[in-house]
Design a protein around this motif. Structure first.
Motif, PDB file in Angstrom:
ATOM      1  N   SER A  63       0.758  -0.839  -5.364  1.00  0.00           N
ATOM      2  CA  SER A  63      -0.464  -0.035  -5.473  1.00  0.00           C
ATOM      3  C   SER A  63      -0.197   1.349  -4.911  1.00  0.00           C
ATOM      4  O   SER A  63       0.708   1.552  -4.097  1.00  0.00           O
ATOM      5  CB  SER A  63      -1.618  -0.702  -4.695  1.00  0.00           C
ATOM      6  OG  SER A  63      -1.492  -0.467  -3.312  1.00  0.00           O
ATOM      7  N   ASP A  64      -0.981   2.270  -5.381  1.00  0.00           N
ATOM      8  CA  ASP A  64      -0.911   3.640  -4.842  1.00  0.00           C
ATOM      9  C   ASP A  64      -2.041   4.433  -5.462  1.00  0.00           C
ATOM     10  O   ASP A  64      -2.806   3.910  -6.285  1.00  0.00           O
ATOM     11  CB  ASP A  64       0.441   4.299  -5.163  1.00  0.00           C
ATOM     12  CG  ASP A  64       0.828   5.360  -4.127  1.00  0.00           C
ATOM     13  OD1 ASP A  64      -0.059   6.132  -3.699  1.00  0.00           O
ATOM     14  OD2 ASP A  64       2.006   5.424  -3.747  1.00  0.00           O
ATOM     15  N   ARG A  65      -2.112   5.715  -5.081  1.00  0.00           N
ATOM     16  CA  ARG A  65      -3.048   6.599  -5.749  1.00  0.00           C
ATOM     17  C   ARG A  65      -2.541   6.825  -7.175  1.00  0.00           C
ATOM     18  O   ARG A  65      -1.331   6.713  -7.431  1.00  0.00           O
ATOM     19  CB  ARG A  65      -3.169   7.900  -4.963  1.00  0.00           C
ATOM     20  CG  ARG A  65      -3.741   7.604  -3.570  1.00  0.00           C
ATOM     21  CD  ARG A  65      -3.965   8.841  -2.760  1.00  0.00           C
ATOM     22  NE  ARG A  65      -2.703   9.510  -2.482  1.00  0.00           N
ATOM     23  CZ  ARG A  65      -2.585  10.548  -1.650  1.00  0.00           C
ATOM     24  NH1 ARG A  65      -3.640  11.002  -1.028  1.00  0.00           N
ATOM     25  NH2 ARG A  65      -1.417  11.107  -1.451  1.00  0.00           N
TER      26      ARG A  65
ATOM     27  N   ILE B   9       0.866  -1.189   0.000  1.00  0.00           N
ATOM     28  CA  ILE B   9       0.000   0.000   0.000  1.00  0.00           C
ATOM     29  C   ILE B   9       0.902   1.239   0.000  1.00  0.00           C
ATOM     30  O   ILE B   9       1.806   1.350   0.828  1.00  0.00           O
ATOM     31  CB  ILE B   9      -0.919   0.011   1.239  1.00  0.00           C
ATOM     32  CG1 ILE B   9      -1.841  -1.220   1.242  1.00  0.00           C
ATOM     33  CG2 ILE B   9      -1.745   1.302   1.285  1.00  0.00           C
ATOM     34  CD1 ILE B   9      -2.717  -1.342   2.489  1.00  0.00           C
ATOM     35  N   GLY B  10       0.654   2.152  -0.935  1.00  0.00           N
ATOM     36  CA  GLY B  10       1.460   3.381  -1.000  1.00  0.00           C
ATOM     37  C   GLY B  10       2.855   3.097  -1.506  1.00  0.00           C
ATOM     38  O   GLY B  10       3.846   3.433  -0.852  1.00  0.00           O
ATOM     39  N   SER B  11       2.951   2.502  -2.705  1.00  0.00           N
ATOM     40  CA  SER B  11       4.266   2.106  -3.234  1.00  0.00           C
ATOM     41  C   SER B  11       5.179   3.298  -3.508  1.00  0.00           C
ATOM     42  O   SER B  11       6.396   3.120  -3.614  1.00  0.00           O
ATOM     43  CB  SER B  11       4.104   1.299  -4.528  1.00  0.00           C
ATOM     44  OG  SER B  11       3.474   0.070  -4.263  1.00  0.00           O
TER      45      SER B  11
ATOM     46  N   LEU C  98      -5.116   2.165  -5.579  1.00  0.00           N
ATOM     47  CA  LEU C  98      -5.602   1.863  -4.227  1.00  0.00           C
ATOM     48  C   LEU C  98      -5.439   3.117  -3.372  1.00  0.00           C
ATOM     49  O   LEU C  98      -4.316   3.509  -3.043  1.00  0.00           O
ATOM     50  CB  LEU C  98      -4.840   0.689  -3.599  1.00  0.00           C
ATOM     51  CG  LEU C  98      -5.498   0.017  -2.391  1.00  0.00           C
ATOM     52  CD1 LEU C  98      -4.816  -1.293  -2.062  1.00  0.00           C
ATOM     53  CD2 LEU C  98      -5.535   0.900  -1.166  1.00  0.00           C
ATOM     54  N   ASP C  99      -6.578   3.743  -3.084  1.00  0.00           N
ATOM     55  CA  ASP C  99      -6.599   4.853  -2.134  1.00  0.00           C
ATOM     56  C   ASP C  99      -7.415   4.335  -0.955  1.00  0.00           C
ATOM     57  O   ASP C  99      -8.603   4.032  -1.120  1.00  0.00           O
ATOM     58  CB  ASP C  99      -7.258   6.087  -2.775  1.00  0.00           C
ATOM     59  CG  ASP C  99      -7.221   7.292  -1.848  1.00  0.00           C
ATOM     60  OD1 ASP C  99      -7.239   7.114  -0.606  1.00  0.00           O
ATOM     61  OD2 ASP C  99      -7.173   8.417  -2.350  1.00  0.00           O
ATOM     62  N   VAL C 100      -6.800   4.207   0.190  1.00  0.00           N
ATOM     63  CA  VAL C 100      -7.502   3.582   1.321  1.00  0.00           C
ATOM     64  C   VAL C 100      -8.735   4.388   1.731  1.00  0.00           C
ATOM     65  O   VAL C 100      -9.636   3.853   2.366  1.00  0.00           O
ATOM     66  CB  VAL C 100      -6.573   3.346   2.546  1.00  0.00           C
ATOM     67  CG1 VAL C 100      -5.449   2.400   2.201  1.00  0.00           C
ATOM     68  CG2 VAL C 100      -6.056   4.651   3.115  1.00  0.00           C
TER      69      VAL C 100
HETATM   70  C1  LIG Z   1       6.109   9.227   2.051  1.00  0.00           C
HETATM   71  S1  LIG Z   1       5.416   8.310   0.728  1.00  0.00           S
HETATM   72  C2  LIG Z   1       6.120   6.710   0.988  1.00  0.00           C
HETATM   73  C3  LIG Z   1       6.321   5.971  -0.290  1.00  0.00           C
HETATM   74  C4  LIG Z   1       7.077   4.649  -0.190  1.00  0.00           C
HETATM   75  N1  LIG Z   1       6.276   3.646   0.487  1.00  0.00           N
HETATM   76  C5  LIG Z   1       8.391   4.830   0.507  1.00  0.00           C
HETATM   77  O1  LIG Z   1       8.618   4.271   1.576  1.00  0.00           O
HETATM   78  O2  LIG Z   1       9.220   5.576  -0.049  1.00  0.00           O
HETATM   79  C6  LIG Z   1       3.724   8.118   1.245  1.00  0.00           C
HETATM   80  C7  LIG Z   1       2.901   7.314   0.263  1.00  0.00           C
HETATM   81  O3  LIG Z   1       1.610   7.123   0.822  1.00  0.00           O
HETATM   82  C8  LIG Z   1       0.680   7.213  -0.235  1.00  0.00           C
HETATM   83  N2  LIG Z   1      -0.636   7.541   0.306  1.00  0.00           N
HETATM   84  C9  LIG Z   1      -1.002   8.653   0.967  1.00  0.00           C
HETATM   85  N3  LIG Z   1      -2.317   8.623   1.238  1.00  0.00           N
HETATM   86  C10 LIG Z   1      -2.791   7.452   0.749  1.00  0.00           C
HETATM   87  C11 LIG Z   1      -4.064   6.841   0.708  1.00  0.00           C
HETATM   88  N4  LIG Z   1      -5.140   7.463   1.202  1.00  0.00           N
HETATM   89  N5  LIG Z   1      -4.191   5.618   0.140  1.00  0.00           N
HETATM   90  C12 LIG Z   1      -3.114   4.990  -0.375  1.00  0.00           C
HETATM   91  N6  LIG Z   1      -1.865   5.529  -0.385  1.00  0.00           N
HETATM   92  C13 LIG Z   1      -1.715   6.745   0.165  1.00  0.00           C
HETATM   93  C14 LIG Z   1       1.240   8.320  -1.103  1.00  0.00           C
HETATM   94  O4  LIG Z   1       0.652   8.343  -2.392  1.00  0.00           O
HETATM   95  C15 LIG Z   1       2.718   7.973  -1.103  1.00  0.00           C
HETATM   96  O5  LIG Z   1       3.042   7.053  -2.104  1.00  0.00           O
END
Ligand SMILES: C[S@@+](CC[C@H](N)C(=O)[O-])C[C@H]1O[C@@H](n2cnc3c(N)ncnc32)[C@H](O)[C@@H]1O
Length: 202
Positions: free
Chosen positions: A57-59, A34-36, A84-86
């Motif tokens: 997955s991610d937005r 989640i949030g790749s 995937l947006d939670v």
């Molecule tokens: C600081 S980044 C971290 C990215 C990666 N996992 C890393 O460790 O480098 C935060 C991530 O959370 C995702 N994110 C934020 N809100 C989200 C949501 N509601 N649903 C899914 N992903 C979300 C963002 O799109 C972003 O990819």
């Protein structure tokens, strides 16, 4: 051009060291990330652990970057990115998997979204599966370093819904979702990797 997060280069090996034994318990595990973000973690872990399938997955706004990393890596065991947006809880992509992994997301999401992420993880996990969450956390309501405290202040200043979460509050959410905390690994740079397991035998 591929997006690049320097922190991912620094933290990927310490995280991999913890993922490897955990994920070795399954012959062909599927891992939902989640949030790749950039996609760096996904391709690195999938290359190092060829027995698994890593589902990124991610937005949608992050998909072009993730696709660039995925195309370059050309791995057979990477899927996605899926949208995937939670926050879009009912529509959220929710495959059945042995593991859910998420790094550096809980302090970016609102608390409501963190709640939704924990619930989604629980509902995606097969019996005995694990939820692995990496990032900075408070413990007992206190920051674990001055650096984390400064980071938390900067997050809250830029957006009030963000902020470093309390591990005990997260664990309470997890317990309500039938996930029990199995291990808390202390990681470099004052981060933690927390492992919860879904009820049932592996
Ligand atoms: C600081 S980044 C971290 C990215 C990666 N996992 C890393 O460790 O480098 C935060 C991530 O959370 C995702 N994110 C934020 N809100 C989200 C949501 N509601 N649903 C899914 N992903 C979300 C963002 O799109 C972003 O990819």
């Amino acid at each position: 051009m591929k997006p690049f997060a320097p922190a991912c280069e620094r933290n990927r090996d310490p995280i991999l060291e913890k993922l490897r034994p955990t994920l070795a318990q399954w012959v062909r595990p599927r891992v939902l990330e989640i949030g790749s973000g950039t996609g760096q973690h996904g391709v690195y872990f999938a290359a190092a652990l060829p027995h698994l399938t890593w589902i990124m997955s991610d937005r949608r706004e992050n998909h072009a970057g993730i696709e660039a990393w995925r195309e370059e890596a050309a791995l057979d065991n990477v899927e996605g990115p899926h949208v995937l947006d939670v926050a879009d809880f009912e529509a959220a992509f929710r495959p059945a998997v042995e593991a859910v992994y998420s790094a550096n997301t809980a302090h970016i999401m609102s608390w409501k979204q963190v709640t939704q992420m924990v619930s989604l993880a629980s509902r995606s996990l097969l019996s005995g599966g694990v939820f692995l969450l990496y990032g900075p956390f408070k413990r007992g309501g206190e920051h674990t370093s001055e650096g984390n405290e400064r980071f938390d202040g900067a997050l809250r200043e830029s957006a009030p819904h963000m902020g470093i979460r309390d591990l005990e509050a997260l664990d309470a959410l997890a317990a309500k979702a039938q996930l029990h905390c199995e291990e808390v690994h202390q990681m470099p740079a004052n981060n933690l990797l927390v492992r919860w397991r879904s009820a049932g035998s592996a």
